[in-house]
Write a protein that holds these residues in place. Structure first.
Motif, mmCIF file in Angstrom:
data_model
loop_
_atom_site.group_PDB
_atom_site.id
_atom_site.type_symbol
_atom_site.label_atom_id
_atom_site.label_comp_id
_atom_site.label_asym_id
_atom_site.label_seq_id
_atom_site.Cartn_x
_atom_site.Cartn_y
_atom_site.Cartn_z
ATOM 1 N N GLN A 34 16.974 49.703 -41.082
ATOM 2 C CA GLN A 34 17.751 49.591 -42.308
ATOM 3 C C GLN A 34 17.732 50.923 -43.043
ATOM 4 O OE1 GLN A 34 16.431 46.084 -44.469
ATOM 5 N NE2 GLN A 34 15.955 45.107 -42.527
ATOM 6 N N LEU A 35 17.756 52.010 -42.284
ATOM 7 C CA LEU A 35 17.762 53.339 -42.871
ATOM 8 C C LEU A 35 19.119 53.608 -43.501
ATOM 9 C CD1 LEU A 35 15.903 55.139 -39.970
ATOM 10 C CD2 LEU A 35 14.980 54.609 -42.237
ATOM 11 N N SER A 36 19.137 54.395 -44.576
ATOM 12 C CA SER A 36 20.384 54.620 -45.304
ATOM 13 C C SER A 36 20.447 56.059 -45.825
ATOM 14 C CB SER A 36 20.493 53.620 -46.465
ATOM 15 O OG SER A 36 19.397 53.786 -47.340
ATOM 16 N N GLY A 37 21.565 56.358 -46.457
ATOM 17 C CA GLY A 37 21.771 57.700 -46.991
ATOM 18 C C GLY A 37 22.381 58.612 -45.949
ATOM 19 N N THR A 38 22.414 59.890 -46.264
ATOM 20 C CA THR A 38 22.955 60.849 -45.315
ATOM 21 C C THR A 38 21.864 61.291 -44.341
ATOM 22 O OG1 THR A 38 22.484 62.689 -46.800
ATOM 23 C CG2 THR A 38 24.678 61.712 -46.947
ATOM 24 N N VAL A 39 22.281 61.669 -43.162
ATOM 25 C CA VAL A 39 21.353 62.195 -42.162
ATOM 26 C C VAL A 39 21.062 63.644 -42.547
ATOM 27 C CG1 VAL A 39 21.040 62.757 -39.728
ATOM 28 C CG2 VAL A 39 22.243 60.660 -40.383
ATOM 29 N N PRO A 40 19.791 64.020 -42.668
ATOM 30 C CA PRO A 40 19.461 65.388 -43.076
ATOM 31 C C PRO A 40 20.075 66.440 -42.142
ATOM 32 C CG PRO A 40 17.499 64.020 -43.073
ATOM 33 C CD PRO A 40 18.590 63.217 -42.445
#
Length: 146
Positions: A34-40
């Motif tokens: 359930q990872l979220s946000g932008t990929v570094p």
């Protein structure tokens, strides 16, 4: 450390940029969390990465042009995320890329990216682009859903 497999672990939050600082990492599998946000940005420039599996999370944002720095990458799995925007034409420089699976993608389509789909993605191309009005909608072949 050569490989990290944390698939199906109910991980939440954003992906730490430190993952991308492991320059000798060969495989990174964070599928079905359930990872979220932008990929570094650091993830998209890992020189030794052979396989990157980020499918079935809630990542968003666009793929950067620096994705072509994944020069050793053979398999890229991005399905069931919320990526959008232009697919970088620089992906055409990724000559080792053989497996590419994504779905539910909406973004602008350029002629050079069309060549990427036709020539750089051989037998292991797992999604079908449907092009209309200079837009790309990608549907997973297996589910026939958009």
């Amino acid at each position: 450390l050569l490989s990290i497999r944390l698939a199906i672990n109910n991980l939440t939050g954003s992906l730490p940029k430190e993952f991308g600082e492991m320059k000798t990492l060969f495989r990174l599998d964070l599928n079905t969390n359930q990872l979220s946000g932008t990929v570094p940005e650091s993830i998209w420039t890992m020189p030794s990465l052979d396989r990157l599996t980020l499918g079935e999370n809630n990542f968003n944002g666009t793929l950067p042009t620096t994705i072509s720095q994944l020069s050793a990458l053979k398999s890229l799995f991005l399905w069931k995320n919320r990526f959008s925007g232009r697919i970088p034409t620089e992906m055409g420089l990724m000559t080792n890329l053989r497996k590419y699976f994504y779905s539910y993608w909406y973004g602008d389509m350029q002629d050079r990216v069309q060549l990427l789909f036709e020539h750089s993605m051989p037998a292991y191309f797992y999604a079908a682009p449907f092009i209309a009005s200079n837009r790309i909608t990608v549907c997973c072949i297996a589910s026939r859903r958009c």
